[in-house]
Design a protein around this motif. Structure first.
Motif, PDB file in Angstrom:
ATOM      1  N   GLY A 191       0.826  -1.205   0.000  1.00 40.77           N
ATOM      2  CA  GLY A 191       0.000   0.000   0.000  1.00 40.77           C
ATOM      3  C   GLY A 191       0.858   1.252   0.000  1.00 40.77           C
ATOM      4  O   GLY A 191       0.587   2.221  -0.715  1.00 40.77           O
ATOM      5  N   ILE A 192       1.927   1.228   0.784  1.00 40.17           N
ATOM      6  CA  ILE A 192       2.809   2.402   0.844  1.00 40.17           C
ATOM      7  C   ILE A 192       3.481   2.630  -0.507  1.00 40.17           C
ATOM      8  O   ILE A 192       3.564   3.752  -1.007  1.00 40.17           O
ATOM      9  CB  ILE A 192       3.847   2.193   1.966  1.00 40.17           C
ATOM     10  CG1 ILE A 192       3.117   2.358   3.299  1.00 40.17           C
ATOM     11  CG2 ILE A 192       5.011   3.162   1.853  1.00 40.17           C
ATOM     12  CD1 ILE A 192       3.952   2.150   4.508  1.00 40.17           C
ATOM     13  N   VAL A 239     -13.008 -12.559   3.017  1.00 37.82           N
ATOM     14  CA  VAL A 239     -12.217 -12.141   4.191  1.00 37.82           C
ATOM     15  C   VAL A 239     -10.719 -12.192   3.866  1.00 37.82           C
ATOM     16  O   VAL A 239      -9.967 -11.269   4.176  1.00 37.82           O
ATOM     17  CB  VAL A 239     -12.577 -13.046   5.390  1.00 37.82           C
ATOM     18  CG1 VAL A 239     -11.457 -13.105   6.393  1.00 37.82           C
ATOM     19  CG2 VAL A 239     -13.829 -12.544   6.062  1.00 37.82           C
ATOM     20  N   THR A 240     -10.296 -13.255   3.213  1.00 37.13           N
ATOM     21  CA  THR A 240      -8.883 -13.354   2.829  1.00 37.13           C
ATOM     22  C   THR A 240      -8.542 -12.272   1.815  1.00 37.13           C
ATOM     23  O   THR A 240      -7.490 -11.626   1.899  1.00 37.13           O
ATOM     24  CB  THR A 240      -8.589 -14.759   2.264  1.00 37.13           C
ATOM     25  OG1 THR A 240      -8.814 -15.691   3.312  1.00 37.13           O
ATOM     26  CG2 THR A 240      -7.160 -14.885   1.780  1.00 37.13           C
ATOM     27  N   ALA A 241      -9.438 -12.064   0.859  1.00 35.93           N
ATOM     28  CA  ALA A 241      -9.186 -11.020  -0.152  1.00 35.93           C
ATOM     29  C   ALA A 241      -8.977  -9.682   0.535  1.00 35.93           C
ATOM     30  O   ALA A 241      -7.992  -8.980   0.276  1.00 35.93           O
ATOM     31  CB  ALA A 241     -10.362 -10.937  -1.121  1.00 35.93           C
ATOM     32  N   MET A 246      -6.298  -6.758  -0.880  1.00 33.43           N
ATOM     33  CA  MET A 246      -6.956  -5.565  -1.421  1.00 33.43           C
ATOM     34  C   MET A 246      -6.308  -4.246  -1.016  1.00 33.43           C
ATOM     35  O   MET A 246      -6.515  -3.227  -1.659  1.00 33.43           O
ATOM     36  CB  MET A 246      -8.433  -5.557  -1.015  1.00 33.43           C
ATOM     37  CG  MET A 246      -9.213  -6.717  -1.587  1.00 33.43           C
ATOM     38  SD  MET A 246      -9.435  -6.576  -3.363  1.00 33.43           S
ATOM     39  CE  MET A 246     -11.130  -6.062  -3.414  1.00 33.43           C
ATOM     40  N   ARG A 247      -5.561  -4.239   0.072  1.00 32.80           N
ATOM     41  CA  ARG A 247      -5.050  -2.976   0.603  1.00 32.80           C
ATOM     42  C   ARG A 247      -4.290  -2.118  -0.438  1.00 32.80           C
ATOM     43  O   ARG A 247      -4.535  -0.913  -0.544  1.00 32.80           O
ATOM     44  CB  ARG A 247      -4.193  -3.258   1.849  1.00 32.80           C
ATOM     45  CG  ARG A 247      -3.485  -2.050   2.415  1.00 32.80           C
ATOM     46  CD  ARG A 247      -4.446  -0.988   2.943  1.00 32.80           C
ATOM     47  NE  ARG A 247      -3.797   0.306   2.995  1.00 32.80           N
ATOM     48  CZ  ARG A 247      -4.416   1.488   2.929  1.00 32.80           C
ATOM     49  NH1 ARG A 247      -5.728   1.532   2.839  1.00 32.80           N
ATOM     50  NH2 ARG A 247      -3.749   2.598   2.973  1.00 32.80           N
ATOM     51  N   ALA A 251      -5.182   1.622  -1.330  1.00 27.10           N
ATOM     52  CA  ALA A 251      -4.229   2.703  -1.029  1.00 27.10           C
ATOM     53  C   ALA A 251      -4.037   3.589  -2.252  1.00 27.10           C
ATOM     54  O   ALA A 251      -3.953   4.816  -2.134  1.00 27.10           O
ATOM     55  CB  ALA A 251      -2.897   2.105  -0.580  1.00 27.10           C
ATOM     56  N   ALA A 252      -3.969   2.986  -3.425  1.00 26.53           N
ATOM     57  CA  ALA A 252      -3.801   3.776  -4.655  1.00 26.53           C
ATOM     58  C   ALA A 252      -5.028   4.658  -4.873  1.00 26.53           C
ATOM     59  O   ALA A 252      -4.907   5.823  -5.263  1.00 26.53           O
ATOM     60  CB  ALA A 252      -3.589   2.851  -5.848  1.00 26.53           C
TER      61      ALA A 252
END
Ligand code: NOJ
Length: 770
Positions: A191-192, A239-241, A246-247, A251-252
């Protein structure tokens, strides 16, 4: 990203010409006055009110320009642009060709709507940087931002305003060839890095000719393809996704990315390109994404192969799910009008897709100046500037990961003769990585040349190829781009004999081994991550010389080096470093630069451990950390569970120790914060920079927790012998996860804090969330 107001944009006389001349024809073409006087909304509403359904559908079409054509204005694409059948194109390069097609759009189509021009600019353009997986190993988002900024300047000087980057797919499986394009296995770090790419490309003003619109891809979950086989099925719980994959996309979106590309895989038995939960419920409703969605290459038409309908049905499904632009398939062009007439879709759906694409063009400033990215004077200034090339060298060195360094063999010292052997030792073509267009590999240096330059004339650097990349020439031809083939017709024995001969009298042998650039990337999955036999034979032979061996590992993915690791004294993993790869490798081998990179993807011992990742679950029968093997617990009879090199791992030319973790309090309120500190000491003889990593573990929660999750990291510069206190703030947001109902929550209870220099070697402490 701010929505531009027309009044703030300066319009040069040069760009007024086509629009005004069009206006004089009294056509329905866009006029200068409407661009200048109306707000963005009014302008787009006015334009859309003059568009026919066919023209709106035309905006949704994204063909590829393909091979270079001598006269773009006479190309088939140009005639389609005139007919209003094209909203954008890609795979076209150069100011002249792009200007020609833009002129066709502006002057010859009925409304004069400019085209958006895209390309896969993923780790540089003329100045090529390390592959994104390597870039992520610097753990320096500022490096990625700089790469994106330089890419935007270079490519924006060559007519292009939209890039299909960043690729942010999380993957746990190194068999998947596209791990090279992403930031590894961790959602937080991913994400960063995703945000850094977006910031770098888009800057603060998308309408500037030095910025690009980014396109985050591939939405979603593409990296979880079964068995690491590209384009394969993805199956996992929501839940796993949400918790693992997905993060980075989210983030984008939070960073304001202008566009997003769908992925080829299915999810929950619906292809991602027609998946309403992914594209509408999560992306648009939950995350509030308001840019446009483009399909991946023919992904809409491929839904026919997935078995969910004929081309009309899949076109309808894609539009309804939320795909605005059709890359290559021409499916929207073929079926949407008919589907509208048959009542299968509404015009409102076509309108919203068209509007989003027009808004993107507006944001890029294309309505104000369609030729703004076509300034022929800029290339000379931007391409491969001194600043860009020196950034490439510095950033490449920071992407390398030192995996082993027995007895401080590196940096090289006191050598009089260095033998460089291996199929990657002198290959210029293999320096660049994938997604390069003008790799200019003829002007690239190979490792041998740069090492000689760096070591100076007092040291003799000798070279022999020693082996081919792989044993089988037919296999090699499968994956090798013809222009890059370096296959040697001599037998293994002849190649090895030559290597042994040149190594005579050498103080050290540098073995440049691994994979070529064509062995990873799109469509390059591998089922065997072990070293090919021919390279193994070379290593066996040079090991018998008893000389110290440094393996310089070229690769686009983690490889399985269980046996090779025992045969060599040092391993420097250099990925594919780009324009300045050779110089940067020499910088690190000779000690001008101390390696600081840390792995963002676990290296398996053997391929059979894949998928392998650090933030895994416990199982009801976890393996005992001290046992090699225990029957009826979750382990293998033939290999340890642990990877060869874990996530976060990487050595440097100095060493560090970590003191105990201290917490300022061991209980946290629901809205509170705690601080975790550790003293880090540089215990070696050299100054260095350590990447200090913070992991958390939720001990008990309503759904099973991972054993640890990265939640923070800091780079700390430490002089030899120096100690510094490193402190992390931990707040309740860092304890949150998606529960079984997909609520994002933190649950009270005990948490473990882990701080260390990699995911496995950590100091721990505990606190309770009240
Ligand atoms: C297919 C790839 O999956 C995607 O990453 C790329 O952007 C498109 N082709 C366009 O080249």
């Amino acid at each position: 990203m701010k929505f531009l107001k027309s009044s703030v944009l300066f319009i040069s006389m040069a760009c007024i010409v086509p629009v005004c001349s069009i206006a004089r024809e009294k056509s329905e073409r866009i006029t200068r006055a409407e661009i200048e006087q109306k707000s963005a909304d009014e302008f787009i509403n006015g334009l859309m009110s003059r568009m026919t359904v066919d023209e709106k559908i035309g905006q949704l079409n994204l063909p590829s320009y393909g091979n270079v054509m001598p006269n773009p204005k006479k190309s088939e694409i140009a005639s389609r642009i005139v007919r209003g059948e094209v909203g954008g194109i890609f795979n076209i390069f150069g100011v002249d060709a792009i200007r020609q097609l833009q002129e066709v759009a502006v002057k010859e189509s009925r409304l004069g709507i400019p085209i958006i021009v895209g390309a896969d600019i993923c780790n540089g353009y003329k100045t090529v940087f390390p592959i994104p997986l390597g870039l992520s190993c610097s753990w320096k988002p500022e490096n990625i931002e700089e790469v994106a900024r330089i890419s935007a300047k270079e490519v924006g000087a060559d007519g292009i305003c939209w890039t299909y980057s960043p690729m942010v797919d999380i993957s746990h499986d190194a068999r998947w060839g596209r791990v090279k394009e992403g930031a590894g296995e961790d959602p937080f770090l991913g994400g960063i890095m995703a945000q850094a790419w977006v910031r770098g490309y888009q800057g603060n003003d998308l309408s500037a000719d030095t910025t690009l619109m980014a396109c985050v891809k591939h939405y979603a979950l593409y990296g979880a393809a079964e068995a690491g086989r590209d384009y394969n099925t993805v199956d996992m719980s929501r839940v796993t996704a949400m918790n693992y994959y997905m993060r980075p996309y989210q983030a984008a979106v939070e960073a304001g990315v202008g566009s997003i590309m769908t992925s080829f895989n299915e999810f929950e038995s619906i292809p991602a390109t027609g998946n309403t939960w992914l594209l509408n419920d999560v992306l648009r409703k939950q995350w509030g994404f308001n840019g446009f969605v483009v399909s991946d290459f023919t992904a809409i038409a491929e839904m026919v192969n997935h078995g969910i309908g004929n081309s009309q049905e899949v076109g309808v499904k894609a539009l309804k799910a939320g795909v605005d632009m059709d890359m290559i398939a021409d499916c929207y062009h073929a079926v949407l009008k008919k589907s509208l007439e048959e009542g299968k879709i509404t015009e409102a759906k076509i309108d919203s897709a068209c509007r989003r694409i027009l808004i993107a063009k507006y944001q890029l400033g294309l309505f104000h100046d369609p030729y703004k990215y076509c300034n022929p004077k800029r290339a000379a200034k931007e391409f491969l500037s001194v600043n860009n090339v020196s950034a490439a060298r510095r950033i490449a060195a920071e992407s390398f990961v030192l995996l082993k360094n027995d007895n401080n063999l590196l940096p090289l010292k006191g050598c009089r003769k260095v033998a460089v052997v291996g199929p990657l030792a002198d290959s210029k073509a293999n320096m660049a990585g994938s997604w390069k267009y003008d790799e200019q590999t003829k002007s690239y240096h190979g490792l041998v040349e740069d090492l000689q330059e760096s070591l100076g004339n007092g040291v003799e650097v000798v070279f022999a190829k020693g082996s081919n990349l792989v044993d089988d020439s037919v296999y090699e031809a499968n994956f090798t781009d013809q222009n890059r083939s370096t296959r040697d017709d001599r037998s293994d024995e002849q190649l090895i004999a030559e290597a042994l001969k040149v190594a005579e009298g050498a103080d050290v042998i540098i073995a440049a081994l691994g994979e070529s650039i064509d062995m990873s990337g799109e469509g390059a999955s591998r089922a065997i991550l072990e070293m090919p036999q021919t390279q193994k034979k070379l290593l066996d032979a040079i090991q018998k010389t008893g000389k110290p061996i440094v393996m310089v590992l070229f690769t686009g993915r983690p490889l399985a080096l269980q046996s090779e690791e025992k045969q060599v004294n040092a391993i420097l993993n250099v990925w594919f470093g780009g324009t300045e790869a050779g110089a940067a490798i020499a910088d690190v081998l000779t000690g001008k630069v101390s390696p600081t990179g840390k792995l963002t993807m676990s290296f398996p011992r053997v391929t059979g451990q894949c998928p392998i990742y650090y933030n895994h679950k416990m199982t009801g029968r976890p393996m005992s950390p001290d046992a090699w093997y225990t029957r009826y617990v979750s382990n293998y009879i033939d290999v340890l569970n642990e990877p060869l090199y874990p996530f976060g791992y990487g050595l440097s030319y100095t060493t560090y120790t970590y003191g105990d973790v201290s917490l300022n309090t061991n209980s946290m309120d629901a809205n509170g914060k705690i601080q975790a500190s550790v003293i880090v000491t540089n215990t070696g003889a050299q100054d260095g920079e350590e990447i200090v990593q913070l992991y958390l573990r939720d001990i008990v929660r309503s759904i099973t927790p991972p054993v640890q999750e990265l939640k923070g990291f800091k780079r700390v510069a430490l002089k030899a012998g120096e100690s510094k206190k490193v402190t992390f703030d931990i707040d309740v947001d860092m304890l949150k996860f998606y529960d079984s109902t997909l609520d994002y929550v933190a649950e009270p209870g005990e948490f473990q804090v882990m701080i260390g220099g990699n995911s496995k070697e950590v100091k721990t402490a505990s606190f309770t969330l009240k």
